[in-house]
Enzyme design. Structure first.
Site, PDB file in Angstrom:
ATOM      1  N   GLY A 107      37.094  59.782   8.996  1.00  0.00           N
ATOM      2  CA  GLY A 107      35.754  59.390   8.532  1.00  0.00           C
ATOM      3  C   GLY A 107      35.842  58.350   7.424  1.00  0.00           C
ATOM      4  O   GLY A 107      35.069  57.384   7.399  1.00  0.00           O
TER       5      GLY A 107
ATOM      6  N   GLU B  10      29.685  63.330  10.150  1.00  0.00           N
ATOM      7  CA  GLU B  10      29.707  64.775  10.441  1.00  0.00           C
ATOM      8  C   GLU B  10      31.167  65.187  10.372  1.00  0.00           C
ATOM      9  O   GLU B  10      31.924  64.966  11.317  1.00  0.00           O
ATOM     10  CB  GLU B  10      29.142  65.045  11.841  1.00  0.00           C
ATOM     11  CG  GLU B  10      27.664  64.712  12.002  1.00  0.00           C
ATOM     12  CD  GLU B  10      26.744  65.821  11.512  1.00  0.00           C
ATOM     13  OE1 GLU B  10      27.237  66.815  10.940  1.00  0.00           O
ATOM     14  OE2 GLU B  10      25.524  65.684  11.684  1.00  0.00           O
TER      15      GLU B  10
ATOM     16  N   GLY C 274      34.139  63.895  13.152  1.00  0.00           N
ATOM     17  CA  GLY C 274      35.587  64.051  13.190  1.00  0.00           C
ATOM     18  C   GLY C 274      36.105  64.478  11.833  1.00  0.00           C
ATOM     19  O   GLY C 274      35.372  65.062  11.035  1.00  0.00           O
ATOM     20  N   SER C 275      37.365  64.163  11.574  1.00  0.00           N
ATOM     21  CA  SER C 275      37.997  64.652  10.347  1.00  0.00           C
ATOM     22  C   SER C 275      37.588  63.787   9.147  1.00  0.00           C
ATOM     23  O   SER C 275      37.271  62.603   9.309  1.00  0.00           O
ATOM     24  CB  SER C 275      39.512  64.616  10.520  1.00  0.00           C
ATOM     25  OG  SER C 275      39.916  63.287  10.778  1.00  0.00           O
TER      26      SER C 275
ATOM     27  N   GLU D  21      40.977  72.946   5.749  1.00  0.00           N
ATOM     28  CA  GLU D  21      40.502  73.225   7.104  1.00  0.00           C
ATOM     29  C   GLU D  21      41.723  73.377   8.015  1.00  0.00           C
ATOM     30  O   GLU D  21      42.412  72.405   8.304  1.00  0.00           O
ATOM     31  CB  GLU D  21      39.621  72.072   7.585  1.00  0.00           C
ATOM     32  CG  GLU D  21      38.930  72.368   8.891  1.00  0.00           C
ATOM     33  CD  GLU D  21      38.084  71.203   9.394  1.00  0.00           C
ATOM     34  OE1 GLU D  21      38.521  70.049   9.277  1.00  0.00           O
ATOM     35  OE2 GLU D  21      36.987  71.469   9.913  1.00  0.00           O
TER      36      GLU D  21
ATOM     37  N   GLU E 136      39.456  62.475   6.963  1.00  0.00           N
ATOM     38  CA  GLU E 136      40.390  61.362   6.775  1.00  0.00           C
ATOM     39  C   GLU E 136      39.992  60.178   7.660  1.00  0.00           C
ATOM     40  O   GLU E 136      39.919  59.040   7.194  1.00  0.00           O
ATOM     41  CB  GLU E 136      41.831  61.795   7.119  1.00  0.00           C
ATOM     42  CG  GLU E 136      42.416  62.854   6.191  1.00  0.00           C
ATOM     43  CD  GLU E 136      41.855  64.274   6.437  1.00  0.00           C
ATOM     44  OE1 GLU E 136      41.287  64.513   7.526  1.00  0.00           O
ATOM     45  OE2 GLU E 136      41.972  65.127   5.532  1.00  0.00           O
TER      46      GLU E 136
ATOM     47  N   CYS F 261      33.938  72.761  13.699  1.00  0.00           N
ATOM     48  CA  CYS F 261      33.702  72.272  12.328  1.00  0.00           C
ATOM     49  C   CYS F 261      33.032  73.341  11.495  1.00  0.00           C
ATOM     50  O   CYS F 261      33.312  73.487  10.315  1.00  0.00           O
ATOM     51  CB  CYS F 261      32.854  71.014  12.375  1.00  0.00           C
ATOM     52  SG  CYS F 261      31.336  71.223  13.300  1.00  0.00           S
TER      53      CYS F 261
ATOM     54  N   LYS G  22      32.637  56.163  21.986  1.00  0.00           N
ATOM     55  CA  LYS G  22      34.102  56.238  22.014  1.00  0.00           C
ATOM     56  C   LYS G  22      34.458  57.716  21.905  1.00  0.00           C
ATOM     57  O   LYS G  22      34.503  58.281  20.827  1.00  0.00           O
ATOM     58  CB  LYS G  22      34.677  55.459  20.835  1.00  0.00           C
ATOM     59  CG  LYS G  22      36.051  54.860  21.069  1.00  0.00           C
ATOM     60  CD  LYS G  22      37.109  55.828  21.573  1.00  0.00           C
ATOM     61  CE  LYS G  22      37.812  56.563  20.458  1.00  0.00           C
ATOM     62  NZ  LYS G  22      38.727  57.625  20.952  1.00  0.00           N
TER      63      LYS G  22
HETATM   64  P1  NAD Z   1      39.573  62.820  14.432  1.00  0.00           P
HETATM   65  O1  NAD Z   1      38.987  62.327  13.163  1.00  0.00           O
HETATM   66  O2  NAD Z   1      41.022  62.775  14.615  1.00  0.00           O
HETATM   67  O3  NAD Z   1      38.967  62.020  15.682  1.00  0.00           O
HETATM   68  C1  NAD Z   1      37.578  61.897  15.891  1.00  0.00           C
HETATM   69  C2  NAD Z   1      37.332  60.649  16.700  1.00  0.00           C
HETATM   70  O4  NAD Z   1      37.712  59.515  15.916  1.00  0.00           O
HETATM   71  C3  NAD Z   1      38.125  60.551  18.003  1.00  0.00           C
HETATM   72  O5  NAD Z   1      37.321  59.953  19.010  1.00  0.00           O
HETATM   73  C4  NAD Z   1      39.262  59.611  17.637  1.00  0.00           C
HETATM   74  O6  NAD Z   1      39.767  58.911  18.740  1.00  0.00           O
HETATM   75  C5  NAD Z   1      38.552  58.663  16.684  1.00  0.00           C
HETATM   76  N1  NAD Z   1      39.441  57.945  15.770  1.00  0.00           N
HETATM   77  C6  NAD Z   1      40.711  58.255  15.380  1.00  0.00           C
HETATM   78  N2  NAD Z   1      41.174  57.318  14.547  1.00  0.00           N
HETATM   79  C7  NAD Z   1      40.197  56.399  14.379  1.00  0.00           C
HETATM   80  C8  NAD Z   1      40.060  55.219  13.600  1.00  0.00           C
HETATM   81  N3  NAD Z   1      41.057  54.751  12.838  1.00  0.00           N
HETATM   82  N4  NAD Z   1      38.884  54.551  13.648  1.00  0.00           N
HETATM   83  C9  NAD Z   1      37.864  54.996  14.398  1.00  0.00           C
HETATM   84  N5  NAD Z   1      37.928  56.109  15.167  1.00  0.00           N
HETATM   85  C10 NAD Z   1      39.076  56.803  15.146  1.00  0.00           C
HETATM   86  O7  NAD Z   1      38.960  64.263  14.578  1.00  0.00           O
HETATM   87  P2  NAD Z   1      39.331  65.334  15.678  1.00  0.00           P
HETATM   88  O8  NAD Z   1      40.692  65.834  15.351  1.00  0.00           O
HETATM   89  O9  NAD Z   1      39.027  64.779  17.031  1.00  0.00           O
HETATM   90  O10 NAD Z   1      38.248  66.475  15.366  1.00  0.00           O
HETATM   91  C11 NAD Z   1      38.468  67.463  14.453  1.00  0.00           C
HETATM   92  C12 NAD Z   1      37.688  67.196  13.174  1.00  0.00           C
HETATM   93  O11 NAD Z   1      36.324  66.936  13.478  1.00  0.00           O
HETATM   94  C13 NAD Z   1      37.674  68.405  12.262  1.00  0.00           C
HETATM   95  O12 NAD Z   1      37.847  67.995  10.931  1.00  0.00           O
HETATM   96  C14 NAD Z   1      36.266  68.963  12.472  1.00  0.00           C
HETATM   97  O13 NAD Z   1      35.790  69.759  11.422  1.00  0.00           O
HETATM   98  C15 NAD Z   1      35.473  67.725  12.664  1.00  0.00           C
HETATM   99  N6  NAD Z   1      34.210  68.014  13.378  1.00  0.00           N
HETATM  100  C16 NAD Z   1      33.032  67.924  12.683  1.00  0.00           C
HETATM  101  C17 NAD Z   1      31.840  68.234  13.319  1.00  0.00           C
HETATM  102  C18 NAD Z   1      30.523  68.164  12.581  1.00  0.00           C
HETATM  103  O14 NAD Z   1      29.497  68.121  13.231  1.00  0.00           O
HETATM  104  N7  NAD Z   1      30.490  68.159  11.256  1.00  0.00           N
HETATM  105  C19 NAD Z   1      31.851  68.610  14.653  1.00  0.00           C
HETATM  106  C20 NAD Z   1      33.067  68.685  15.333  1.00  0.00           C
HETATM  107  C21 NAD Z   1      34.245  68.362  14.668  1.00  0.00           C
END
Ligand code: NAD
Length: 482
Positions: free
Chosen positions: A234, A251, A229-230, A384, A232, A285, A176
């Site tokens: 996560g 992550e 992702g973020s 962040e 929150e 990230c 996804k």
């Molecule tokens: P996000 O959490 O908004 O989205 C990440 C993914 O989750 C997207 O595909 C989104 O569609 C999906 N998503 C959103 N709501 C969801 C839900 N309720 N259930 C399941 N999936 C859902 O993050 P973002 O804004 O796309 O990315 C930025 C964040 O990602 C930053 O905090 C960054 O630090 C982190 N990040 C971490 C790494 C790492 O390897 N540690 C790498 C890249 C980004």
């Protein structure tokens, strides 16, 4: 070169399908205009994709040897290299990052498939000395159907690291990608069929996070979730997975420090001190978003970092400058909100980059900004920002430097710059982070290097050989033969 954009379809069971819920627009962050659409996958599509993945495990994909899986990944790596130019353009247009950065991401994508393709047949179990009359051995087996939830900042790279490892072990996957940027992921889906991945080994469902993402996280038919992702989101994914007791890899975000002692080689450090925060307009990230400098060198370091900041140029992805736009309007408002807050609290902006002439209006541009004398507890040094904002803080001695470096809720990466050999190791050991860099930042991003966080930056490791263990179940077989 005009490039063909992937059609708004879902990849399920080896076929490209329309989404019953239609499509959603994709905006080019460089000009704010819609330039294509992607399929609006929802819970029913996720369910079909999970079933297709399960069927693949019972079909040709599940019967392949590790060597055969590895060879397919190597073919995919080759196909990515052959199509690197198209993939880089898609990635740059979709994310807004400068073309040269997108090109580097595609090189990394090919390298991930190469690394995991060559690792597939090297995941060995052990034999264990045990009681008289027993032979005991272990096997690393696939977990089953693995879910991969990908963010928008590095779609190609993050796809490569998690998909490559999961397929090498023999899992069937449901991906996804993020609604804001997923074209390179769809393109890899096309290439995977061309090189011969069996139907259902790789399924891609685009769509909104709260629909498709939430449905995938909550699906009882998946056996593992790799989430990037973020923090929150996560937490939502962890809660959904917990309902079915499914394992997750998290992550998450970071607030990574770059610690500079007065004895550091400043000429060597400078390009990293700036590069680590401006790469992908700070939406990384592992961005080095905090500059922590020994008081006696603070003015000297700040002068030179400020000089570099004031020469940075911002423009569209195809202008290929130092920084592109941020991903969308909300992200621009978020970053500018942090800068407003800093200003209101009396913090000093020491330098800013500038917009290049002829940058398209309507794009989501933010000027890279260096902020000085940020108290370690200020939000700018704690949260962040996910934008090109570097928060600088002076320190008195090594103990204070370590306290500041470790003084956030995150622990993804950290760097220390010093010529003192004993301090290099002492400090590196004291840092609470998943990766530590001494006299460098990022170590060139090597796919070989295990990556992941401690504290609120997450848990589990991707990248490197260790990632294979994260996508595998260890089975112990004890034979009693007398
Ligand atoms: P996000 O959490 O908004 O989205 C990440 C993914 O989750 C997207 O595909 C989104 O569609 C999906 N998503 C959103 N709501 C969801 C839900 N309720 N259930 C399941 N999936 C859902 O993050 P973002 O804004 O796309 O990315 C930025 C964040 O990602 C930053 O905090 C960054 O630090 C982190 N990040 C971490 C790494 C790492 O390897 N540690 C790498 C890249 C980004």
């Amino acid at each position: 070169m005009t490039i063909a954009l992937p059609p708004p379809k879902l990849l399920i069971g080896g076929r490209w399908l329309d989404a019953p819920a239609g499509s959603i627009p994709v905006i080019n962050p460089s000009d704010g205009e819609e330039f294509t659409r992607i399929a609006n996958g929802r819970a029913n599509d996720i369910d079909t994709a999970v079933r297709a993945a399960r069927a693949a495990l019972d079909g040709p994909w599940g019967r392949m040897t590790a060597l055969e899986r590895g060879r397919l990944l190597l073919k995919l790596s080759r196909a990515v290299q052959d199509d690197a130019e198209v993939l880089a353009k898609l990635e740059a247009m979709d994310t807004g990052k400068p073309l040269k950065q997108a090109k580097a991401d595609i090189v990394a994508l090919a390298r991930y498939f190469e690394f995991y393709g060559s690792s597939a047949d090297k995941l060995h179990g052990h034999t264990i000395p045990y009681l008289d009359g027993y032979s005991v051995m272990t096997f690393w087996e696939p977990l089953g159907v693995t879910a991969h939830i990908i963010p928008w900042n590095y779609p190609a790279q993050i796809l490569g690291r998690s998909l490559g490892a999961a397929l090498a072990v023999g899992n069937a996957t449901v991906i996804k990608p993020a609604e804001d940027a997923c074209l390179s992921v769809l393109k890899v889906g096309e290439l995977s069929l061309e090189v011969g991945f069996p139907p259902g080994a790789i399924n891609i469902v685009t769509g909104y996070g709260e629909d498709a993402g939430a449905a995938l996280a909550a699906h009882p038919g998946i056996d593992h979730i790799s989430f990037t992702g973020s923090p929150e989101t996560g937490a939502l994914v962890q809660a959904a997975a917990a309902k079915h007791n499914k394992p997750v890899t998290m992550e998450l975000g970071g607030k990574s420090p770059q610690v500079v002692f007065a004895d550091a080689d400043l000429d060597a450090a400078l390009p990293f001190l700036v590069g680590a925060i401006i790469q992908n307009a700070g939406q990384t990230c592992s961005a080095g978003s905090r500059l922590v400098v020994e008081r006696s060198a603070y003015d000297r370091v700040m002068d030179q970092v400020a000089d570099r900041f004031s020469r940075l140029q911002v423009g569209s992805s195809d202008m290929d400058l130092d920084l592109g736009p941020v991903i969308n309007k909300q992200q621009k408002q978020r970053v500018e909100g942090y800068l407003d807050r800093a200003r209101k609290d009396g913090l000093k902006s020491c330098a800013q980059g500038r917009m290049a002439p002829n940058t398209p209006p309507g794009g989501y541009y933010v000027l890279p900004t260096l902020v000085g004398d940020v108290p370690p507890q200020h939000v700018l040094a704690q949260e962040e920002v996910f934008g090109p904002v570097l928060a600088a803080t002076p320190f008195r001695d090594e103990a204070e430097a370590l306290a500041i470096a470790n003084g956030t809720e995150y622990g993804l990466v950290a760097s220390v710059w010093t010529a003192d050999g004993a301090r290099q190791l002492r400090f590196a050991r004291g840092l609470k982070a998943g990766q530590v860099f001494v006299n460098n930042y990022g170590a060139g991003g090597g796919v070989e290097l295990p990556f992941g966080g401690v504290k609120r930056s997450g848990f589990g490791r991707e990248k490197g050989f260790e990632a294979l263990h994260g996508f595998a179940a260890l089975k112990t077989v004890a034979v009693k033969h007398g």
